[in-house]
Scaffold this active site. Structure first.
Site, short mmCIF file in Angstrom:
data_model
loop_
_atom_site.label_atom_id
_atom_site.label_comp_id
_atom_site.label_asym_id
_atom_site.label_seq_id
_atom_site.Cartn_x
_atom_site.Cartn_y
_atom_site.Cartn_z
N ARG A 82 13.99 -21.20 10.88
CA ARG A 82 14.70 -21.91 9.97
C ARG A 82 16.06 -21.92 10.37
NH1 ARG A 82 12.50 -22.99 4.72
NH2 ARG A 82 12.79 -20.73 4.95
N ARG A 106 0.65 -1.45 -0.27
CA ARG A 106 0.04 -0.09 -0.21
C ARG A 106 0.76 1.58 -0.40
NH1 ARG A 106 -1.93 3.32 4.29
NH2 ARG A 106 -3.92 4.12 4.14
N ARG A 128 0.58 -21.65 28.72
CA ARG A 128 0.39 -21.13 31.06
C ARG A 128 -0.24 -21.92 31.24
NH1 ARG A 128 5.88 -20.74 32.71
NH2 ARG A 128 6.51 -18.90 31.61
N VAL A 131 3.98 1.55 -0.64
CA VAL A 131 4.71 1.90 -2.38
C VAL A 131 3.70 3.13 -3.82
CG1 VAL A 131 5.64 0.68 -4.23
CG2 VAL A 131 5.76 0.30 -2.00
N MET A 146 9.10 -20.79 14.61
CA MET A 146 9.25 -20.82 13.51
C MET A 146 10.81 -20.20 13.51
SD MET A 146 6.62 -20.28 10.11
CE MET A 146 6.04 -22.06 9.45
N SER A 200 5.65 -24.71 36.84
CA SER A 200 4.97 -24.55 35.63
C SER A 200 6.02 -24.44 34.90
CB SER A 200 3.92 -23.61 35.00
OG SER A 200 3.94 -22.70 34.81
N ASP A 229 11.13 -14.45 10.17
CA ASP A 229 12.55 -14.35 11.25
C ASP A 229 13.40 -13.29 11.29
OD1 ASP A 229 11.70 -16.96 10.52
OD2 ASP A 229 13.36 -17.42 8.73
#
Ligand code: F6P
Length: 308
Positions: A157, A6, A140, A8, A155, A201, A113
């Site tokens: 990698r 948007r 939790r 750009v 994620m 926990s 990432d």
């Protein structure tokens, strides 16, 4: 990425430039999947996840024939500059294309990432971290009600940015990431210290790229040596890649989109736009793809202090 698209388009209109959207990434560039975009073509996309251009990885662009066809398509339509949104693969392709055909290109860093050199944050990272935090907070609640040890895989990698940030934000007892190896014995040591101080926990965040393997593997290895806790594994997967973007991501993407257009207008090329210490900076593609962004050392340090 929609916020960047948007920005750009609107910046192009502001500077009275024509703007064409290329669908399906480099594949669409090769196949001729183009559409002229105007101010209203990008209405109401700011809050939508994903990308209206449906960008994706391309095998065709890795071949000289594919890139030649893409160049011919651009020429046919009078397109004389490109803005590409993506990560390492996108910018590697952009750099080669620029070298071969001399067409000016600016890249906008879009990957959850956050592993790109030349910017403090990439588009999508903040939203992905918020998604992880929301999910781990829910986990939790059940971890608290039983004596259970949870392993949550996020994620990344090759990168541990999501793991580190979400680990700090959710109070994980340990964070396993590719950039800083933690052995299974080291992890058990941390867990035992927690149990000795009545921790009820425990949540371990595991980046998918961690050297010990993903969360299932880490849980299995821990269980073999440390069996008095019931272990549970959650792999968050692709929910991290979608959803309505956070305000931070929308603003970052808007800023980078405008800066990319202004960069091209001012003769910048073969570079990625980034925001470093709140300043717009252009980093040559070659540098952005060859140097590695590393997680913040101070955040790594405080994560250890706080996880006791
Ligand atoms: O490269 C970004 C990333 O989100 C990685 O963290 C993850 O492993 C990968 O993409 C997932 O890609 P795909 O959707 O192609 O499986």
């Amino acid at each position: 990425m929609n916020a960047a698209i948007r920005a750009v388009v609107r910046a192009c209109m502001y500077y009275e430039l024509e703007c064409t959207g290329i669908f399906r990434g480099y594949d669409g560039m090769i196949d001729g999947d183009y559409k002229k975009l105007h101010v209203r073509s990008v209405s109401k996309i700011l809050g939508r996840g994903g990308t209206v251009l449906k960008s994706a990885r391309s095998m065709g662009f890795m071949t000289k024939e594919g890139r030649q066809k893409a160049f011919e398509n651009l020429q046919e339509r009078g397109i004389d500059a490109l803005i590409t949104i993506g990560g390492n693969g996108t910018f590697t392709g952009a750099h080669i294309f620029q070298e071969e055909f001399g067409i000016p290109i600016i890249g906008i860093p879009g990957t959850i990432d956050n592993d790109l050199f030349g910017t403090d944050n990439t588009i999508g990272f903040d939203t992905a971290c918020n998604t992880v935090v929301e999910a781990v907070d829910k986990i939790r609640d059940t971890a608290n009600s039983h004596n259970r040890l949870f392993f949550v895989e996020v994620m990344g990698r090759d990168a541990g940015f999501i793991a580190l940030r979400s680990g700090i934000a959710t109070g994980a007892i340990a964070i396993m990431l590719p950039e800083e190896e933690m052995s299974i014995d080291g992890l058990i040591d941390v867990l035992e210290k927690g149990a000795a101080s009545n921790k009820t926990s425990s949540i371990v965040i595991v980046a998918e790229g961690d050297a010990n393997g993903g969360a299932y593997e880490v849980a299995q290895k821990v269980n073999a040596k440390y069996s008095h806790y019931e272990t549970k594994v959650t792999v968050l997967g692709h929910i991290q890649r979608g959803g309505s973007p956070s305000h931070w991501d929308r603003v970052l993407a808007s800023r980078m989109g405008v800066a990319a257009v202004e960069g091209l207008v001012n003769g910048k090329s073969d570079a990625m736009i980034g925001v470093i210490n709140d300043k717009d900076e252009f980093t040559p593609f070659l540098e952005a793809i060859s140097k590695k962004a590393m997680p913040n050392k101070e955040e790594l340090r405080i994560a250890k202090i706080l996880s006791i």
